[in-house]
Design a protein around this motif. Sequence first.
Motif, PDB file in Angstrom:
ATOM      1  N   ALA A   5      50.464  56.519 -20.853  1.00 17.09           N
ATOM      2  CA  ALA A   5      50.333  55.067 -20.716  1.00 17.09           C
ATOM      3  C   ALA A   5      50.321  54.388 -22.084  1.00 17.09           C
ATOM      4  O   ALA A   5      50.935  53.333 -22.282  1.00 17.09           O
ATOM      5  CB  ALA A   5      49.060  54.728 -19.944  1.00 17.09           C
ATOM      6  N   SER A   6      49.635  55.002 -23.042  1.00 16.42           N
ATOM      7  CA  SER A   6      49.570  54.414 -24.385  1.00 16.42           C
ATOM      8  C   SER A   6      50.951  54.372 -25.033  1.00 16.42           C
ATOM      9  O   SER A   6      51.291  53.406 -25.725  1.00 16.42           O
ATOM     10  CB  SER A   6      48.597  55.215 -25.256  1.00 16.42           C
ATOM     11  N   LEU A   7      51.750  55.404 -24.818  1.00 15.89           N
ATOM     12  CA  LEU A   7      53.098  55.418 -25.383  1.00 15.89           C
ATOM     13  C   LEU A   7      53.931  54.277 -24.815  1.00 15.89           C
ATOM     14  O   LEU A   7      54.654  53.590 -25.548  1.00 15.89           O
ATOM     15  CB  LEU A   7      53.773  56.761 -25.098  1.00 15.89           C
ATOM     16  N   THR A   8      53.858  54.064 -23.510  1.00 13.04           N
ATOM     17  CA  THR A   8      54.621  52.975 -22.899  1.00 13.04           C
ATOM     18  C   THR A   8      54.192  51.624 -23.455  1.00 13.04           C
ATOM     19  O   THR A   8      55.025  50.761 -23.763  1.00 13.04           O
ATOM     20  CB  THR A   8      54.465  53.008 -21.369  1.00 13.04           C
ATOM     21  N   VAL A   9      52.878  51.404 -23.618  1.00 13.62           N
ATOM     22  CA  VAL A   9      52.389  50.153 -24.205  1.00 13.62           C
ATOM     23  C   VAL A   9      52.896  50.006 -25.639  1.00 13.62           C
ATOM     24  O   VAL A   9      53.389  48.953 -26.044  1.00 13.62           O
ATOM     25  CB  VAL A   9      50.846  50.104 -24.165  1.00 13.62           C
ATOM     26  N   ASN A  10      52.800  51.083 -26.426  1.00 16.52           N
ATOM     27  CA  ASN A  10      53.230  51.053 -27.824  1.00 16.52           C
ATOM     28  C   ASN A  10      54.706  50.699 -27.954  1.00 16.52           C
ATOM     29  O   ASN A  10      55.119  49.961 -28.867  1.00 16.52           O
ATOM     30  CB  ASN A  10      52.950  52.417 -28.464  1.00 16.52           C
ATOM     31  N   LEU A  11      55.535  51.190 -27.031  1.00 11.52           N
ATOM     32  CA  LEU A  11      56.970  50.922 -27.106  1.00 11.52           C
ATOM     33  C   LEU A  11      57.303  49.449 -26.874  1.00 11.52           C
ATOM     34  O   LEU A  11      58.400  49.011 -27.180  1.00 11.52           O
ATOM     35  CB  LEU A  11      57.722  51.803 -26.118  1.00 11.52           C
ATOM     36  N   GLY A  12      56.334  48.698 -26.366  1.00 13.20           N
ATOM     37  CA  GLY A  12      56.535  47.259 -26.224  1.00 13.20           C
ATOM     38  C   GLY A  12      56.149  46.461 -27.451  1.00 13.20           C
ATOM     39  O   GLY A  12      56.406  45.258 -27.510  1.00 13.20           O
ATOM     40  N   PHE A  13      55.579  47.100 -28.449  1.00  9.46           N
ATOM     41  CA  PHE A  13      55.174  46.404 -29.674  1.00  9.46           C
ATOM     42  C   PHE A  13      56.389  46.019 -30.514  1.00  9.46           C
ATOM     43  O   PHE A  13      57.401  46.734 -30.537  1.00  9.46           O
ATOM     44  CB  PHE A  13      54.271  47.291 -30.534  1.00  9.46           C
ATOM     45  N   GLY A  14      56.251  44.919 -31.247  1.00  3.08           N
ATOM     46  CA  GLY A  14      57.291  44.546 -32.196  1.00  3.08           C
ATOM     47  C   GLY A  14      57.489  45.601 -33.267  1.00  3.08           C
ATOM     48  O   GLY A  14      58.610  45.848 -33.720  1.00  3.08           O
TER      49      GLY A  14
END
Length: 261
Positions: free
Chosen positions: A231-240
Motif C-alpha cells: 500500500a505504501s508503494l502505491t501511495v508513494n508512486l502518486g507523489f510528485g
Amino acid sequence: MSESVVTLRREGRALRLTINRPDQRNALSNEVFTELRAGLSEAKADPSVRAVVLAGAGDKAFCAGGDLRQMGEDADELAAHRGRAGLAGVLRDLWELGKPTVARVQGYALAGGFGLAAACDFLVASERAVFGVPEAGVGLWPYMITVPLLQSMPPKDALRLMLTGRRIDAAEGRRLGVVSDVVPHDTLDKAVAELVDELALAAPQAVALGRTTFYSVLNNDVDARLRMLEASLTVNLGFGDAREGMAAFVEKRRPAWQVES
C-alpha cells in the motif's frame, strides 16, 4: 511468440531460474514476476528438484531492480497496484518453497534485485558483484525489499543503505551478513554447484518441514507487513517526487526535487 523473460534449466539436482532481460540489466517487470512464480511452482511440485538457483542473464547484472518505465506507465490504478504486488508474491513463494534456494550474483544486484537475492537462503557472489538500494534517489523507497533486507543484515545498516543509496561490494555484503560466500568470478558456477550438492544431501522431507517452520518463525506476521508495504508503494508512486525521479532516470538527468518552503 515472444521470448520468455525467465528461462528454466535443470542443473543436476537444481532447477535454475534465470531472469532473461540482459539488455535491461534483468529489470523486474510484471511478466518476470509471473514467470518466476510459475518456475518456483514447477520446482516445488517436482520431487527430483532438490534446490532452486536464481540467476540473471549476461555478465553485467543479476538484477538491477524494478522496471521504472513500466512502473511509470499510466494504467488502471487497481491493476497497477496488483501488479506491484508481484514481488511480494515471489518472496512468499521463495519462503514457502520447502526447498533450499541459492542466489547466483555475478554483477549488479540493485533495489528489488538486491531484495530478491537477499530473500534466498544463500547468496553466492562473484568478487565483481555490487549491491545497492538506490530507490530514494528516484523519489521512491525500497518498500517491498524491507523484509528480506532486515532478515539479512543489522537494521541500522539496512536503513543507511536505504537512505544513502550507497553501493557496496561483495566483501562488505559478506561482512554485513547478506552475502553467504564471495568467490572469484570464474569459479562462481562451480561454487554454486558445490553448495547445491551439499544442500541436496539432507533428508528432503525433513528439509521441507524444517525450512517451512524456520521461515514461519522468522516471518511471523510478514503478510501484514507486506500488505502495508504494498500500500505504501502505491501511495508513494502518486507523489510528485516519484514522477520526477522516474522521468529523470529514463531521461538520464539529475532529478529536480520540489522542496516545500
